[in-house]
Design a protein around this motif. Structure first.
Motif, PDB file in Angstrom:
ATOM      1  N   ALA A  51       0.847  -1.105   0.187  1.00 14.16           N
ATOM      2  CA  ALA A  51      -0.435  -0.501   0.154  1.00 14.16           C
ATOM      3  C   ALA A  51       0.987   1.006   0.151  1.00 14.16           C
ATOM      4  CB  ALA A  51      -0.919   0.214   1.326  1.00 14.16           C
ATOM      5  N   ASP A  52       1.991   1.297   0.906  1.00 13.80           N
ATOM      6  CA  ASP A  52       2.587   2.467   0.678  1.00 13.80           C
ATOM      7  C   ASP A  52       3.070   3.052  -0.628  1.00 13.80           C
ATOM      8  OD1 ASP A  52       4.543   0.248   1.010  1.00 13.80           O
ATOM      9  OD2 ASP A  52       5.551   1.166   2.235  1.00 13.80           O
ATOM     10  N   ARG A  53       3.737   2.063  -0.785  1.00 11.13           N
ATOM     11  CA  ARG A  53       4.901   1.582  -2.765  1.00 11.13           C
ATOM     12  C   ARG A  53       3.661   2.759  -3.285  1.00 11.13           C
ATOM     13  NH1 ARG A  53       8.016   3.416  -6.308  1.00 11.13           N
ATOM     14  NH2 ARG A  53       8.987   1.152  -7.592  1.00 11.13           N
ATOM     15  N   VAL A  54       2.404   1.606  -3.817  1.00  8.32           N
ATOM     16  CA  VAL A  54       1.026   2.280  -4.435  1.00  8.32           C
ATOM     17  C   VAL A  54       1.222   4.297  -3.908  1.00  8.32           C
ATOM     18  CG1 VAL A  54      -1.114   1.932  -4.846  1.00  8.32           C
ATOM     19  CG2 VAL A  54      -0.303  -0.078  -4.835  1.00  8.32           C
ATOM     20  N   THR A  55       0.738   4.241  -2.467  1.00 10.52           N
ATOM     21  CA  THR A  55       1.048   5.567  -2.333  1.00 10.52           C
ATOM     22  C   THR A  55       1.843   6.141  -3.480  1.00 10.52           C
ATOM     23  OG1 THR A  55      -0.292   4.863  -0.335  1.00 10.52           O
ATOM     24  CG2 THR A  55       0.410   7.537  -0.827  1.00 10.52           C
ATOM     25  N   GLY A  56       3.182   6.425  -2.694  1.00 10.95           N
ATOM     26  CA  GLY A  56       3.826   6.640  -3.559  1.00 10.95           C
ATOM     27  C   GLY A  56       3.888   6.794  -4.826  1.00 10.95           C
ATOM     28  N   LEU A  57       3.998   6.207  -5.480  1.00  2.81           N
ATOM     29  CA  LEU A  57       3.243   6.294  -7.080  1.00  2.81           C
ATOM     30  C   LEU A  57       2.727   6.956  -7.991  1.00  2.81           C
ATOM     31  CD1 LEU A  57       4.292   2.421  -8.115  1.00  2.81           C
ATOM     32  CD2 LEU A  57       6.052   4.483  -8.640  1.00  2.81           C
ATOM     33  N   ILE A  58       1.527   7.068  -6.741  1.00  2.00           N
ATOM     34  CA  ILE A  58       0.446   8.186  -7.232  1.00  2.00           C
ATOM     35  C   ILE A  58       0.969   9.213  -6.710  1.00  2.00           C
ATOM     36  CG2 ILE A  58      -1.518   9.022  -6.411  1.00  2.00           C
ATOM     37  CD1 ILE A  58      -2.450   5.953  -5.845  1.00  2.00           C
ATOM     38  N   ALA A  59       1.716   9.629  -5.811  1.00  2.00           N
ATOM     39  CA  ALA A  59       1.822  10.745  -5.402  1.00  2.00           C
ATOM     40  C   ALA A  59       3.481  11.352  -6.632  1.00  2.00           C
ATOM     41  CB  ALA A  59       3.096  11.082  -4.000  1.00  2.00           C
ATOM     42  N   ALA A  60       4.038  10.400  -7.422  1.00  2.00           N
ATOM     43  CA  ALA A  60       5.047  10.516  -8.119  1.00  2.00           C
ATOM     44  C   ALA A  60       3.709  11.260  -9.672  1.00  2.00           C
ATOM     45  CB  ALA A  60       5.956   9.967  -8.080  1.00  2.00           C
ATOM     46  N   GLY A  61       2.732  10.945 -10.026  1.00  6.52           N
ATOM     47  CA  GLY A  61       2.400  11.136 -10.976  1.00  6.52           C
ATOM     48  C   GLY A  61       2.662   9.607 -11.722  1.00  6.52           C
ATOM     49  N   GLU A  62       3.192   8.709 -11.607  1.00  5.28           N
ATOM     50  CA  GLU A  62       2.977   7.462 -12.473  1.00  5.28           C
ATOM     51  C   GLU A  62       1.337   6.860 -12.324  1.00  5.28           C
ATOM     52  OE1 GLU A  62       5.739   7.114 -13.977  1.00  5.28           O
ATOM     53  OE2 GLU A  62       6.844   7.421 -12.380  1.00  5.28           O
ATOM     54  N   GLY A  63       0.378   6.981 -11.694  1.00  5.82           N
ATOM     55  CA  GLY A  63      -0.747   6.471 -12.136  1.00  5.82           C
ATOM     56  C   GLY A  63      -2.021   6.406 -11.078  1.00  5.82           C
ATOM     57  N   VAL A  64      -2.548   5.529 -11.300  1.00  3.14           N
ATOM     58  CA  VAL A  64      -3.841   5.518 -10.333  1.00  3.14           C
ATOM     59  C   VAL A  64      -3.606   4.511  -9.066  1.00  3.14           C
ATOM     60  CG1 VAL A  64      -4.620   7.554 -10.950  1.00  3.14           C
ATOM     61  CG2 VAL A  64      -5.812   5.146 -11.570  1.00  3.14           C
ATOM     62  N   ALA A  65      -4.433   4.203  -8.020  1.00  2.00           N
ATOM     63  CA  ALA A  65      -5.221   2.985  -7.366  1.00  2.00           C
ATOM     64  C   ALA A  65      -6.105   2.625  -8.516  1.00  2.00           C
ATOM     65  CB  ALA A  65      -5.828   3.933  -6.365  1.00  2.00           C
ATOM     66  N   PHE A  66      -6.229   1.422  -8.898  1.00  2.00           N
ATOM     67  CA  PHE A  66      -7.205   0.486  -9.509  1.00  2.00           C
ATOM     68  C   PHE A  66      -8.225   0.633  -8.358  1.00  2.00           C
ATOM     69  CE2 PHE A  66      -8.723  -3.696 -10.467  1.00  2.00           C
ATOM     70  CZ  PHE A  66      -8.283  -3.959 -12.078  1.00  2.00           C
ATOM     71  N   ASP A  67      -9.527   0.602  -9.472  1.00  2.00           N
ATOM     72  CA  ASP A  67     -10.665   0.352  -8.427  1.00  2.00           C
ATOM     73  C   ASP A  67     -12.309  -1.023  -8.823  1.00  2.00           C
ATOM     74  OD1 ASP A  67     -12.124   1.254 -10.411  1.00  2.00           O
ATOM     75  OD2 ASP A  67     -12.593   3.106  -9.739  1.00  2.00           O
ATOM     76  N   ALA A  68     -10.338  -1.648 -10.094  1.00  2.00           N
ATOM     77  CA  ALA A  68     -11.623  -2.691 -10.796  1.00  2.00           C
ATOM     78  C   ALA A  68     -13.137  -2.408 -10.935  1.00  2.00           C
ATOM     79  CB  ALA A  68     -12.272  -3.654  -9.670  1.00  2.00           C
ATOM     80  N   ASN A  69     -13.118  -1.199 -11.764  1.00  2.00           N
ATOM     81  CA  ASN A  69     -14.629  -0.095 -11.663  1.00  2.00           C
ATOM     82  C   ASN A  69     -16.114  -0.345 -11.172  1.00  2.00           C
ATOM     83  OD1 ASN A  69     -14.304   0.663 -14.796  1.00  2.00           O
ATOM     84  ND2 ASN A  69     -14.384  -1.680 -16.000  1.00  2.00           N
ATOM     85  N   LYS A  70     -15.523  -0.583  -9.335  1.00  2.00           N
ATOM     86  CA  LYS A  70     -16.234  -0.810  -8.604  1.00  2.00           C
ATOM     87  C   LYS A  70     -16.622   0.696  -7.783  1.00  2.00           C
ATOM     88  CE  LYS A  70     -16.406  -5.078  -8.705  1.00  2.00           C
ATOM     89  NZ  LYS A  70     -16.098  -7.084  -8.042  1.00  2.00           N
ATOM     90  N   GLY A  71     -16.263   2.130  -7.898  1.00  2.00           N
ATOM     91  CA  GLY A  71     -16.020   3.136  -7.440  1.00  2.00           C
ATOM     92  C   GLY A  71     -14.549   2.696  -6.129  1.00  2.00           C
ATOM     93  N   THR A  72     -14.281   2.363  -5.535  1.00  2.00           N
ATOM     94  CA  THR A  72     -13.763   1.843  -4.591  1.00  2.00           C
ATOM     95  C   THR A  72     -11.983   1.636  -4.527  1.00  2.00           C
ATOM     96  OG1 THR A  72     -15.659   1.321  -3.428  1.00  2.00           O
ATOM     97  CG2 THR A  72     -13.772   1.059  -2.026  1.00  2.00           C
ATOM     98  N   ALA A  73     -11.235   2.051  -4.810  1.00  2.00           N
ATOM     99  CA  ALA A  73      -9.913   2.164  -4.679  1.00  2.00           C
ATOM    100  C   ALA A  73      -9.362   0.888  -3.920  1.00  2.00           C
ATOM    101  CB  ALA A  73      -9.406   3.244  -4.307  1.00  2.00           C
TER     102      ALA A  73
END
Length: 118
Positions: A51-73
């Motif tokens: 989770a902390d790596r995902v947060t870091g990649l998002i903060a760096a503008g590399e992408g977004v949290a995946f939500d599987a089209n359910k609206g919840t990251a």
């Protein structure tokens, strides 16, 4: 295709299985001992990372949290931006290492592990 090259690069690693194809969720997924660690979803590389790596990649503008089209990251799932100039193999290898760290040791059975909590 870039994802097929990634699959080819990871085949041969003990415990890694290729995408099963077909239809439905997971049809384009790479798995380690039956658990998805990388997949191609709507043309985007999606990876399971801490989770902390995902947060870091998002903060760096590399992408977004995946939500599987359910609206919840999903906090441990990262969707790489198509325009990101990231090496897919290094990210997938990182996701594989995370999957390995979470996997039970070879030969372990459910009864040998801690019971599930509900």
């Amino acid at each position: 295709m870039r994802y097929l090259d990634l699959v080819d690069d990871l085949m041969g690693i003990d415990g890694v299985t290729p995408p099963p194809g077909g239809s439905g969720f997971g049809r384009g997924s790479l798995k380690y001992r039956g658990k998805i660690f990388a997949m191609l979803v709507r043309g985007r590389l999606v990876l399971k990372l801490p989770a902390d790596r995902v947060t870091g990649l998002i903060a760096a503008g590399e992408g977004v949290a995946f939500d599987a089209n359910k609206g919840t990251a999903m906090r441990e799932w990262f969707s790489l931006a198509p325009a990101a100039d990231r090496d897919w193999l290094s990210l997938a290898t990182e996701a594989l290492a995370f999957a390995k760290s979470a996997a039970p040791s070879a030969g372990a059975t459910r009864s040998a592990r801690a019971p599930r909590t509900r």
